[in-house]
Every structure is written in C-alpha cells, then in structure tokens.
Design a protein around this motif. Structure first.
Motif, PDB file in Angstrom:
ATOM      1  N   TYR A  20       0.683  -0.993   0.100  1.00  0.00           N
ATOM      2  CA  TYR A  20      -0.008   0.160   0.134  1.00  0.00           C
ATOM      3  C   TYR A  20       0.912   1.330   0.100  1.00  0.00           C
ATOM      4  O   TYR A  20       0.609   2.121  -0.604  1.00  0.00           O
ATOM      5  N   LEU A  21       2.069   1.224   0.533  1.00  0.00           N
ATOM      6  CA  LEU A  21       2.980   2.387   0.433  1.00  0.00           C
ATOM      7  C   LEU A  21       3.298   2.460  -1.057  1.00  0.00           C
ATOM      8  O   LEU A  21       3.429   3.736  -1.675  1.00  0.00           O
ATOM      9  N   ASP A  22       3.454   1.660  -1.892  1.00  0.00           N
ATOM     10  CA  ASP A  22       3.765   1.640  -3.078  1.00  0.00           C
ATOM     11  C   ASP A  22       2.656   2.358  -4.043  1.00  0.00           C
ATOM     12  O   ASP A  22       2.810   3.053  -4.872  1.00  0.00           O
ATOM     13  N   VAL A  23       1.510   1.555  -3.705  1.00  0.00           N
ATOM     14  CA  VAL A  23       0.180   2.171  -4.126  1.00  0.00           C
ATOM     15  C   VAL A  23      -0.043   3.593  -4.075  1.00  0.00           C
ATOM     16  O   VAL A  23      -0.453   4.446  -4.972  1.00  0.00           O
ATOM     17  N   PHE A  24       0.167   4.083  -3.025  1.00  0.00           N
ATOM     18  CA  PHE A  24       0.092   5.326  -2.842  1.00  0.00           C
ATOM     19  C   PHE A  24       0.929   6.286  -3.410  1.00  0.00           C
ATOM     20  O   PHE A  24       0.904   7.501  -3.777  1.00  0.00           O
ATOM     21  N   ASP A  25       2.309   5.894  -3.305  1.00  0.00           N
ATOM     22  CA  ASP A  25       3.267   6.467  -4.141  1.00  0.00           C
ATOM     23  C   ASP A  25       2.835   6.594  -5.622  1.00  0.00           C
ATOM     24  O   ASP A  25       3.119   7.887  -6.093  1.00  0.00           O
ATOM     25  N   LEU A  26       2.230   5.696  -6.241  1.00  0.00           N
ATOM     26  CA  LEU A  26       1.950   5.860  -7.497  1.00  0.00           C
ATOM     27  C   LEU A  26       0.530   6.784  -7.797  1.00  0.00           C
ATOM     28  O   LEU A  26       0.159   7.190  -8.546  1.00  0.00           O
ATOM     29  N   TYR A  27      -0.073   7.131  -6.599  1.00  0.00           N
ATOM     30  CA  TYR A  27      -1.520   7.665  -6.672  1.00  0.00           C
ATOM     31  C   TYR A  27      -1.570   8.949  -7.472  1.00  0.00           C
ATOM     32  O   TYR A  27      -2.346   9.014  -8.408  1.00  0.00           O
ATOM     33  N   PRO A  28      -0.702  10.048  -7.319  1.00  0.00           N
ATOM     34  CA  PRO A  28      -0.699  11.209  -8.289  1.00  0.00           C
ATOM     35  C   PRO A  28      -0.536  10.902  -9.525  1.00  0.00           C
ATOM     36  O   PRO A  28      -1.375  11.649 -10.330  1.00  0.00           O
ATOM     37  N   GLU A  29       0.402  10.269  -9.922  1.00  0.00           N
ATOM     38  CA  GLU A  29       0.758  10.045 -11.497  1.00  0.00           C
ATOM     39  C   GLU A  29      -0.392   9.231 -12.032  1.00  0.00           C
ATOM     40  O   GLU A  29      -0.728   9.643 -13.082  1.00  0.00           O
ATOM     41  N   MET A  30      -0.864   8.224 -11.298  1.00  0.00           N
ATOM     42  CA  MET A  30      -2.025   7.527 -11.924  1.00  0.00           C
ATOM     43  C   MET A  30      -3.276   8.244 -12.072  1.00  0.00           C
ATOM     44  O   MET A  30      -4.190   8.124 -12.909  1.00  0.00           O
ATOM     45  N   LEU A  31      -3.576   8.954 -10.972  1.00  0.00           N
ATOM     46  CA  LEU A  31      -4.676   9.963 -11.023  1.00  0.00           C
ATOM     47  C   LEU A  31      -4.786  10.935 -12.103  1.00  0.00           C
ATOM     48  O   LEU A  31      -5.664  10.925 -12.923  1.00  0.00           O
ATOM     49  N   LEU A  32      -3.650  11.525 -12.513  1.00  0.00           N
ATOM     50  CA  LEU A  32      -3.577  12.312 -13.905  1.00  0.00           C
ATOM     51  C   LEU A  32      -3.798  11.507 -15.086  1.00  0.00           C
ATOM     52  O   LEU A  32      -4.308  12.082 -15.942  1.00  0.00           O
ATOM     53  N   GLU A  33      -3.174  10.339 -15.106  1.00  0.00           N
ATOM     54  CA  GLU A  33      -3.324   9.471 -16.347  1.00  0.00           C
ATOM     55  C   GLU A  33      -4.939   9.014 -16.347  1.00  0.00           C
ATOM     56  O   GLU A  33      -5.367   9.176 -17.594  1.00  0.00           O
ATOM     57  N   ALA A  34      -5.593   8.900 -15.162  1.00  0.00           N
ATOM     58  CA  ALA A  34      -6.873   8.594 -15.265  1.00  0.00           C
ATOM     59  C   ALA A  34      -7.667   9.728 -15.710  1.00  0.00           C
ATOM     60  O   ALA A  34      -8.737   9.371 -16.640  1.00  0.00           O
ATOM     61  N   LEU A  35      -7.354  10.965 -15.315  1.00  0.00           N
ATOM     62  CA  LEU A  35      -8.232  12.089 -15.637  1.00  0.00           C
ATOM     63  C   LEU A  35      -7.942  12.238 -17.303  1.00  0.00           C
ATOM     64  O   LEU A  35      -8.846  12.668 -18.128  1.00  0.00           O
ATOM     65  N   SER A  36      -6.765  11.982 -17.885  1.00  0.00           N
ATOM     66  CA  SER A  36      -6.595  12.159 -19.003  1.00  0.00           C
ATOM     67  C   SER A  36      -7.305  11.032 -19.817  1.00  0.00           C
ATOM     68  O   SER A  36      -7.815  11.446 -20.812  1.00  0.00           O
ATOM     69  N   CYS A  37      -7.519   9.977 -19.416  1.00  0.00           N
ATOM     70  CA  CYS A  37      -8.039   8.750 -20.272  1.00  0.00           C
ATOM     71  C   CYS A  37      -9.521   9.199 -20.070  1.00  0.00           C
ATOM     72  O   CYS A  37     -10.356   8.850 -21.100  1.00  0.00           O
ATOM     73  N   LEU A  38     -10.152   9.759 -19.148  1.00  0.00           N
ATOM     74  CA  LEU A  38     -11.555  10.221 -19.013  1.00  0.00           C
ATOM     75  C   LEU A  38     -11.859  11.369 -20.026  1.00  0.00           C
ATOM     76  O   LEU A  38     -12.911  11.073 -20.687  1.00  0.00           O
ATOM     77  N   ASN A  39     -10.891  12.163 -20.190  1.00  0.00           N
ATOM     78  CA  ASN A  39     -11.263  13.045 -21.235  1.00  0.00           C
ATOM     79  C   ASN A  39     -10.957  12.635 -22.726  1.00  0.00           C
ATOM     80  O   ASN A  39     -11.799  13.131 -23.418  1.00  0.00           O
ATOM     81  N   GLU A  40     -10.275  11.493 -22.726  1.00  0.00           N
ATOM     82  CA  GLU A  40     -10.419  10.996 -24.228  1.00  0.00           C
ATOM     83  C   GLU A  40     -11.410  10.048 -24.424  1.00  0.00           C
ATOM     84  O   GLU A  40     -11.691   9.637 -25.639  1.00  0.00           O
ATOM     85  N   GLY A  41     -12.389   9.646 -23.347  1.00  0.00           N
ATOM     86  CA  GLY A  41     -13.404   8.770 -23.455  1.00  0.00           C
ATOM     87  C   GLY A  41     -13.059   7.196 -23.204  1.00  0.00           C
ATOM     88  O   GLY A  41     -12.606   6.655 -23.862  1.00  0.00           O
ATOM     89  N   ALA A  42     -13.466   6.954 -21.934  1.00  0.00           N
ATOM     90  CA  ALA A  42     -13.248   5.686 -21.451  1.00  0.00           C
ATOM     91  C   ALA A  42     -14.267   4.403 -22.065  1.00  0.00           C
ATOM     92  O   ALA A  42     -15.506   4.942 -22.429  1.00  0.00           O
ATOM     93  N   LYS A  43     -13.670   3.681 -22.501  1.00  0.00           N
ATOM     94  CA  LYS A  43     -14.263   2.307 -23.253  1.00  0.00           C
ATOM     95  C   LYS A  43     -14.410   1.150 -22.010  1.00  0.00           C
ATOM     96  O   LYS A  43     -13.304   0.675 -21.933  1.00  0.00           O
ATOM     97  N   LYS A  44     -15.656   0.703 -21.614  1.00  0.00           N
ATOM     98  CA  LYS A  44     -15.572  -0.365 -20.613  1.00  0.00           C
ATOM     99  C   LYS A  44     -15.192  -1.568 -21.478  1.00  0.00           C
ATOM    100  O   LYS A  44     -15.573  -1.940 -22.387  1.00  0.00           O
ATOM    101  N   ASP A  45     -14.475  -2.398 -20.860  1.00  0.00           N
ATOM    102  CA  ASP A  45     -13.828  -3.503 -21.143  1.00  0.00           C
ATOM    103  C   ASP A  45     -15.072  -4.770 -21.433  1.00  0.00           C
ATOM    104  O   ASP A  45     -16.228  -4.687 -20.342  1.00  0.00           O
ATOM    105  N   GLU A  46     -14.928  -5.418 -22.547  1.00  0.00           N
ATOM    106  CA  GLU A  46     -16.054  -6.370 -22.843  1.00  0.00           C
ATOM    107  C   GLU A  46     -15.793  -7.458 -21.848  1.00  0.00           C
ATOM    108  O   GLU A  46     -17.060  -8.261 -21.361  1.00  0.00           O
ATOM    109  N   ALA A  47     -14.536  -7.839 -21.142  1.00  0.00           N
ATOM    110  CA  ALA A  47     -14.569  -8.863 -20.495  1.00  0.00           C
ATOM    111  C   ALA A  47     -14.977  -8.533 -19.060  1.00  0.00           C
ATOM    112  O   ALA A  47     -15.202  -9.435 -18.266  1.00  0.00           O
ATOM    113  N   HIS A  48     -15.245  -7.204 -18.741  1.00  0.00           N
ATOM    114  CA  HIS A  48     -15.510  -6.915 -17.426  1.00  0.00           C
ATOM    115  C   HIS A  48     -16.608  -7.664 -16.882  1.00  0.00           C
ATOM    116  O   HIS A  48     -16.479  -8.192 -15.568  1.00  0.00           O
TER     117      HIS A  48
END
Length: 259
Positions: free
Chosen positions: A196-224
């Motif tokens: 969890y220390l590693d997860v929270f270290d990654l949090y800000p970077e991945m959050l910005l990636e998620a925001l960018s992906c949301l702006n581009e339009g997320a597509k739900k996995d068919e396998a989901h």
C-alpha cells in the motif's frame, strides 16, 4: 472527496492537489468524510484489526501510524485537511454522508465535471448523476478481477498478480469502466503494508493518467462483466490465517523505515 484520515489520505492529497492544479484542472472544493470500516466505527475499527490480524501485526500497524504522525509534526506538515485546503487555496467542506442531499445539491450547483473519491461509502445513483463527467476511484488490484475490500490479501491467497487500477464508479462495487492499470510485479514478496505504500506513491501519477483517459473517453472492457463474481468482503481471522500460512505478511520491521 476523501476520508478524514491522516496516515494515508492526507499525505496523498498533499501531493495530489498541487499536481492536479499544475496539470491545468480547477479544484472546486474538498469534501472530508468520517473514517469507516464497513459496519464498524470508532474503536470498533481498531478492535477489528486486532481481532483479525493479531496482536503483533496490530502493534506494528499502530507503531507505523505513530511514527508517521511524529514525522509530520517534526517536519511541520499540515495537521489536517482543513489546514491543507487553506494552504492550497481549496474550499473545505465536511460531511457525515457523501450521499447527502446537501452534497448532491452542491455538485449540481457548481456543475462539477469530475469527482475524485477516496471513501469507503458506496456512492449512490443520485450522487453519480450529479457529476457531469464521472466519478473516479482507485482500487488496489488489477480490475476487473478482485473487486471489494483488502484486495491484496485475496490476490495473494489466489497467487495472482498484484497491481492498482483507477476506474469510473457506477452503482455496483468496482465494476465501472477501467481508466488505467499498473501491475506491481514482485508485490507478493512484500508485506501488505509495503504494497500500500507503493500504491499511494503511484497515486498522483495514476490519477492524472486516469483524468486524461476520461477526457479521451473511457471504453468499458467487454470482459468486465465476466468478472463480476470476484467480489470479496472484509477478511476474517480464518482468511488472515490462510494468508499468513501461505507466506503472506501484514507488515515488517523494514516498513517502519518508510513511515
């Protein structure tokens, strides 16, 4: 929207708020909610950790928490979320219920595009529909597998691959469109605390990636949909014992050096 938690959440948002603003996004406010373990509050949370993980790990976790608080005091860091918001110029709000009508009205009134959450509550339809672009959550596993609580433990027991995902929140639990994932190979050799220390270290970077992906339009996995049955609730003592019998560690001495 975050838990009023100062060991994990506060240090994370201290890094996230400046990063979000630096990326060009506007922050309309930060809602802070009470800390919860589902079905338990207050001292019941501490007792649950003691009962499930045992005295030794409970003492290690408590020591980690105390060391973090001492470190924050020595460095003169923010005492709480109110002081963080004041330092960052972000409006501060407190609520006992993230799904309350007051919160929903605020979302509508401010025409919120994206809501970022770090809470234990299930987000209800009315709140989801009050946000124009979507609600984003972090999950400490590679979705769509291992939905639910304490995913590190369940992935370890099943000898799976550890990782972290950011996803859009829907009415079910951890079933929304996955925005980004990051495998954490080698995490099964770590303790749960180190993971969890590693997860929270990654949090800000991945959050910005998620925001960018949301702006581009997320597509739900068919396998989901085929993974909807992989939900786990809170572990009990038997689950924790199985985890440890297979070589799993809740925490270790080396984790205290990262407090």
């Amino acid at each position: 929207m975050t838990l009023a938690e100062t060991t994990w959440a506060l240090p994370c948002w201290e890094r996230c708020l400046p990063a979000i603003k630096a990326a060009g996004y506007s922050i309309n406010g930060l809602f802070v909610c009470g800390n919860k373990v589902p079905g338990r509050n207050g001292y019941e949370i501490a007792f649950w950790y003691l009962k499930v993980f045992g005295l030794v790990d409970f003492v290690f976790l408590a020591t980690f928490t105390v060391l973090r608080k001492i470190k924050r005091w020595r460095l003169g860091l923010n005492r709480d979320f109110h002081s963080l918001c004041k330092a960052e110029g972000v409006p501060f709000f407190k609520t006992d219920d993230p799904n309350s009508s007051e919160v929903i009205e605020w979302m509508h009134g401010h025409k919120i595009d994206v809501l970022l959450i770090m809470v234990d509550d299930i987000i209800r339809r009315e709140l989801l529909e009050s946000v124009r672009g979507g609600v984003i959550n972090k999950h400490a596993a590679l979705l769509p597998g291992k939905r639910g609580l304490f995913p590190y433990l369940w992935v370890f027991i099943d000898e799976g691959r550890q990782g972290v995902s950011f996803h859009i929140v829907d009415e079910d639990i951890d079933t929304g469109a996955v925005l980004c994932r990051r495998p954490l190979d080698g995490a099964n050799d770590l303790s749960m605390l180190a993971f969890y220390l590693d997860v929270f270290d990654l949090y800000p970077e991945m959050l910005l990636e998620a925001l960018s992906c949301l702006n581009e339009g997320a597509k739900k996995d068919e396998a989901h949909e085929s993974f909807r049955g992989t939900y786990h609730g809170l572990p009990d003592r038997r689950d924790a014992r199985q985890f440890k019998n297979q070589g799993g560690k809740i925490c270790s001495v080396s984790d205290l050096l990262r407090a």
